[in-house]
Design an enzyme around this catalytic site. Sequence first.
Site, PDB file in Angstrom:
ATOM      1  N   HIS A 156       1.490  29.973  57.905  1.00  0.00           N
ATOM      2  CA  HIS A 156       0.699  30.284  59.098  1.00  0.00           C
ATOM      3  C   HIS A 156       1.196  31.523  59.829  1.00  0.00           C
ATOM      4  CE1 HIS A 156      -2.070  27.028  58.732  1.00  0.00           C
ATOM      5  NE2 HIS A 156      -1.100  26.145  58.682  1.00  0.00           N
ATOM      6  N   ASP A 161       1.628  33.931  54.475  1.00  0.00           N
ATOM      7  CA  ASP A 161       0.438  33.412  53.800  1.00  0.00           C
ATOM      8  C   ASP A 161      -0.065  34.387  52.739  1.00  0.00           C
ATOM      9  OD1 ASP A 161       0.593  31.154  55.367  1.00  0.00           O
ATOM     10  OD2 ASP A 161      -1.208  31.574  56.533  1.00  0.00           O
TER      11      ASP A 161
END
Length: 180
Positions: A156, A161
């Site tokens: 996150h 990511d």
Amino acid sequence: MNVVVFDLETTGLSPERDAIVEIGAVRVVDGRIEESQKYETLVRPVNETGQPMLIPWRAEQVHGISNEMVRHAPAMGDVLPEFLDFVGGSAVVAHNIGFDAGFMKANARRHGLLWQPAAEYCTVQLSRRAFPRERAHNLTVLAERLGLSFAPGGRHRSYGDVQVTAQAYLRLLEMLRVKA
């Protein structure tokens, strides 16, 4: 294929009402993730009139980006031209491309720019093709399914990511070529 894998963190889910607070990207060239060709920045959120926006508590709980962290970050009007230059004429990849591309289109429109990547590819859609019997295709589940792991504190956060999405993209392409 040469692509730019990117990810955004935002203040919420609406491209029209919410703001981008972080952009991360990496270039994939000839099937290799080029860590030296990356883009990563926090973004100071402002509304359509240029007034500062606060990051809602719920959003901060997801990505860990606080108002203090973005206080002196550049605004989207400064960041977006840089990021569009980084993407250039490349195709782009994201996990749930509709979300990220929606924010990019809305922000480009607001700033009189165009979001026109050569093509858009979605690792959620690739995951659904590779694992048609599975119900969950979020990035955490996909990473587990493919034996990938996030750097500590990377889940996150845009670049964390992006690293996993890029690896997943390459593995999914490999799997789908074998199945084809």
